[in-house]
Design a protein around this motif. Sequence first.
Motif, PDB file in Angstrom:
ATOM      1  N   VAL A  69       0.867  -1.186   0.000  1.00 30.33           N
ATOM      2  CA  VAL A  69       0.000   0.000   0.000  1.00 30.33           C
ATOM      3  C   VAL A  69       0.899   1.231   0.000  1.00 30.33           C
ATOM      4  CG1 VAL A  69      -1.812   1.267   1.197  1.00 30.33           C
ATOM      5  CG2 VAL A  69      -1.805  -1.233   1.244  1.00 30.33           C
ATOM      6  N   THR A  95      -3.211  -8.775 -10.812  1.00 26.53           N
ATOM      7  CA  THR A  95      -3.124  -7.318 -10.790  1.00 26.53           C
ATOM      8  C   THR A  95      -4.030  -6.660 -11.826  1.00 26.53           C
ATOM      9  OG1 THR A  95      -0.820  -7.440 -10.045  1.00 26.53           O
ATOM     10  CG2 THR A  95      -1.548  -5.358 -11.015  1.00 26.53           C
ATOM     11  N   ILE A 228      -4.175  -3.551  -7.064  1.00 26.02           N
ATOM     12  CA  ILE A 228      -4.612  -2.573  -8.055  1.00 26.02           C
ATOM     13  C   ILE A 228      -3.511  -1.531  -8.206  1.00 26.02           C
ATOM     14  CG2 ILE A 228      -5.911  -1.273  -6.295  1.00 26.02           C
ATOM     15  CD1 ILE A 228      -7.761  -0.307  -8.528  1.00 26.02           C
ATOM     16  N   CYS A 233      -2.164   8.614 -10.881  1.00 26.05           N
ATOM     17  CA  CYS A 233      -3.248   8.613  -9.888  1.00 26.05           C
ATOM     18  C   CYS A 233      -3.750  10.017  -9.572  1.00 26.05           C
ATOM     19  CB  CYS A 233      -2.785   7.916  -8.607  1.00 26.05           C
ATOM     20  SG  CYS A 233      -1.464   8.798  -7.724  1.00 26.05           S
ATOM     21  N   LYS A 248     -13.116   4.159  -5.921  1.00 31.24           N
ATOM     22  CA  LYS A 248     -13.096   4.200  -4.460  1.00 31.24           C
ATOM     23  C   LYS A 248     -14.174   3.299  -3.864  1.00 31.24           C
ATOM     24  CE  LYS A 248     -12.316   7.946  -2.199  1.00 31.24           C
ATOM     25  NZ  LYS A 248     -12.404   9.317  -1.658  1.00 31.24           N
ATOM     26  N   PHE A 251     -13.441  -0.721  -4.721  1.00 33.39           N
ATOM     27  CA  PHE A 251     -12.260  -1.364  -4.137  1.00 33.39           C
ATOM     28  C   PHE A 251     -12.039  -0.998  -2.668  1.00 33.39           C
ATOM     29  CE2 PHE A 251     -11.535  -1.321  -8.688  1.00 33.39           C
ATOM     30  CZ  PHE A 251     -11.026  -2.593  -8.928  1.00 33.39           C
ATOM     31  N   ARG A 252     -12.996  -0.284  -2.069  1.00 31.34           N
ATOM     32  CA  ARG A 252     -12.809   0.187  -0.693  1.00 31.34           C
ATOM     33  C   ARG A 252     -12.874  -0.929   0.341  1.00 31.34           C
ATOM     34  NH1 ARG A 252     -17.398   3.929   1.709  1.00 31.34           N
ATOM     35  NH2 ARG A 252     -18.391   1.873   1.717  1.00 31.34           N
ATOM     36  N   LYS A 257      -4.191  -4.910  -2.203  1.00 31.02           N
ATOM     37  CA  LYS A 257      -3.022  -4.036  -2.147  1.00 31.02           C
ATOM     38  C   LYS A 257      -3.190  -2.926  -3.186  1.00 31.02           C
ATOM     39  CE  LYS A 257      -0.183  -7.999  -0.793  1.00 31.02           C
ATOM     40  NZ  LYS A 257      -0.124  -7.660   0.644  1.00 31.02           N
ATOM     41  N   LYS A 258      -2.607  -1.750  -2.892  1.00 29.06           N
ATOM     42  CA  LYS A 258      -2.813  -0.584  -3.743  1.00 29.06           C
ATOM     43  C   LYS A 258      -1.485   0.117  -3.999  1.00 29.06           C
ATOM     44  CE  LYS A 258      -7.017   0.111  -1.002  1.00 29.06           C
ATOM     45  NZ  LYS A 258      -7.654   1.011  -0.004  1.00 29.06           N
ATOM     46  N   LEU A 260      -0.152   3.365  -6.114  1.00 29.32           N
ATOM     47  CA  LEU A 260      -0.556   4.553  -6.855  1.00 29.32           C
ATOM     48  C   LEU A 260       0.681   5.238  -7.411  1.00 29.32           C
ATOM     49  CD1 LEU A 260      -2.937   3.877  -4.882  1.00 29.32           C
ATOM     50  CD2 LEU A 260      -3.548   6.282  -5.003  1.00 29.32           C
ATOM     51  N   VAL A 280      -5.718   5.360  -0.279  1.00 35.47           N
ATOM     52  CA  VAL A 280      -4.623   4.548   0.251  1.00 35.47           C
ATOM     53  C   VAL A 280      -4.934   4.069   1.667  1.00 35.47           C
ATOM     54  CG1 VAL A 280      -2.219   4.642   1.032  1.00 35.47           C
ATOM     55  CG2 VAL A 280      -2.842   5.584  -1.193  1.00 35.47           C
TER      56      VAL A 280
END
Length: 335
Positions: A69, A95, A228, A233, A248, A251-252, A257-258, A260, A280
């Motif tokens: 993240v 991914t 993702i 971003c 948002k 995927f909230r 994992k994120k 950006l 994030v």
Amino acid sequence: IKFTFENLTENELNVLRKQYLDRRKRIEELLRIKGESLNIEGEAYSFMKIQPYDYQKKAVKFFEINNGVSVLGDDMGVGKSCSAFAYATKHKLKTLIICPSSVKLSWRREILNFTNETPYIYKYSPKSKLPADQNYLKSNSLFHITNYESIDSYIQIEYKHTCKANKVFNKENGKYEKCKFEYYDLNKKYAKCPECHSTGTVTSRIHDSVLFSDKDEVCLIPEDYDLIILDECHRMKNPKTGWTQIIKKAFRDIPIKKLLLSGTPIKSRPFEWFQILNFVDPKEWNDSHQFGVKYCAGFQNDFGFDYSGASNLEQLYERSSPYVLRRLKKDVLKE
């Protein structure tokens, strides 16, 4: 720029100077600790066709420390995408890459050049019939690529509509009652209540996300992904943009994992940074008004609150530093 302070005593000026130097010292210490923690000695990248540069490996290490993240804000041309797909490849993470439409093929090309994995592109139209230009099978591909503008072909926002009118005449009992209109659909708003026909009484709130398939019966299911990647971003800076709301919401609430990526620093208007931080870490950055007042010199005017300014930037840097890694091109040119 030369400037002078007015109406300040020497002691008050010394206090301000000390506070500034202390903040600088803390920021330098954060950078030092961050740099020392990115030890890549003994890291093997045999799973890659082409070895990443050391600074790209350090970015992968940074992602690992943050459990996937992070915000990678490296300067344009440094090679952020390589760090991102190297991390995904190393840990075999399914991914989803969301990027501008103009760079979808660039992501495809780089993944094929650097890794042994295959990329699948949503809504892909090959320029030729050559085998090398054909899309790879979705089920066999570790990487799936789409663009911001196409995300609403697969995911849309569902809204809850409620009428607040409280003077609706009930013909059965001859009394005025509150309107009972409550409805869920994909419309953003209703100017007039469909039930009581009152104007301006229907409030609409985001309720959920709804999945769709495209004309080829292909679906994009958020729960299918481990990671993702949001390229560029800063396109998420506007909370009213359709793709910002969809991404948002969709995927909230799933454990994903994120990463950006953005080479465009947001300096003059830190409020544009809030949507990124909220995506994030929504628990840490959960109040846009509080953020606007504290870090954007927010104030109330005749039209509401104005968050277009900047304030307490050193503190904002300190708070966001754990998620963010940024290197300038001049700092990595030697590699």
